[in-house]
Design a protein around this motif. Structure first.
Motif: not given
Length: 323
Positions: A300-312
């Protein structure tokens, strides 16, 4: 269970909470280091810590240390993570664990190669109230989760040197408070969101002061998130299910939930204690190391980081380390 020796990097608020949580449960930190040695010595004296290191390198070279808790600013994390893992230390790192997915992938690859645990210190993953709520949802009385609504707003004075607004310290609402909201949304969604929309308002330093985010996964579960560093909001989570909805206030360290069913029944649940938030992290980290079960929700940590990275990336917002 095996006794693990913990070292902490940094002497700020989180480090003090960690030391106090351990003290309250008859456990001590094994060692501490800080950029300013005098602060590390004062910290050690306050919490009766025997080992004070002149540098982070000295700490990771101590064979007696099993786990290092990193509490420094976001943009310093990957450097310390890599050094610690390469010296055979397990790592629990404050959120946001890294600046972006590439950094996290590097750290995870090293951890996997060396058989170590690299995890994010995300309180929500360890608070007993959420473990209880997930059980309730699995029992099907509430029905499927359809929509999650999350608010997190803090009023910070417009001091552009403050880390919250400082681009050189990886400031901004996403990495500081958005990580809590997205992590909670992910925790109650069946799969990683594959559709993401967002809007952003910048402050004068170029970091995100305010943001709105909409997530949806393949199961068509949705989450809406509102973030702000200059507009006070309640830290409120609402998890809407087929047969009722759950409300949690102060959700990053929640301990109480109110369930309102569609037939009008209202149920209050209290589970765990906000004061023990850091201790729950310690317990789950140690149990993960002892039993091999992943209680740290690393996927889940990986999923969340992917989402934040893509948004930025969609915003075109970067930090100096990424340029």
């Amino acid at each position: 269970m095996k006794t693990y020796n913990w070292g902490v990097l940094g002497c700020g608020v989180i480090a003090n909470e960690l030391a106090l949580a351990m003290k309250n449960h008859n456990k001590k930190l094994y060692g501490v280091t800080n950029r300013t040695l005098s602060k590390a010595k004062d910290f050690a004296k306050k919490y009766e810590i025997e080992n004070v290191y002149d540098s982070f390198e000295d700490m990771i070279n101590d064979e007696n240390i099993d786990i290092i808790y990193i509490t420094t600013p976001h943009n310093t994390h990957i450097n310390y993570i890599e050094k610690a893992l390469n010296k055979g230390k397990n790592v629990l790192c404050e959120k946001s664990i890294t600046l972006n997915s590439d950094e996290l992938d590097k750290g995870m690859a090293i951890a996997k190669e060396k058989g170590l645990v690299l995890a994010e210190a995300m309180t929500e993953y360890h608070m007993p109230i959420y473990k209880e709520l997930k059980k309730r949802i699995a029992e099907e009385k509430l029905g499927e989760v359809n929509l999650i609504t999350l608010n997190f707003g803090s009023y910070k004075d417009y001091d552009m040197k403050n880390r919250f607004f400082n681009r050189n310290l990886a400031g901004g609402s996403m990495l500081d408070i958005g990580v809590y909201a997205i992590s909670l949304a992910r925790m109650f969604m069946k799969s990683k969101p594959n559709k993401v929309s967002s809007m952003v308002k910048y402050c004068e330093t170029g970091v995100d002061e305010q943001a709105s985010i909409l997530l949806m996964n393949e199961e068509q579960q949705m989450a809406t998130i509102m973030l702000s560093l200059h507009s006070k909001q309640p830290k409120r989570a609402m998890i809407s299910c087929a047969n009722g909805y759950i409300e949690v206030m102060e959700y990053p360290r929640g301990m109480k939930a109110v369930i309102t069913y569609t037939d009008g029944e209202v149920e209050e649940i209290e589970c765990g204690d906000t004061k023990n938030a850091l201790w729950y992290e310690v317990e789950d980290m140690e149990e993960t190391l002892t039993k091999g079960d992943d209680l740290m929700n690393r996927e889940m940590t990986k999923d969340v980081m992917d989402i934040m990275t893509d948004i930025r990336k969609s915003w075109g917002m970067t930090y100096p380390e990424e340029e």
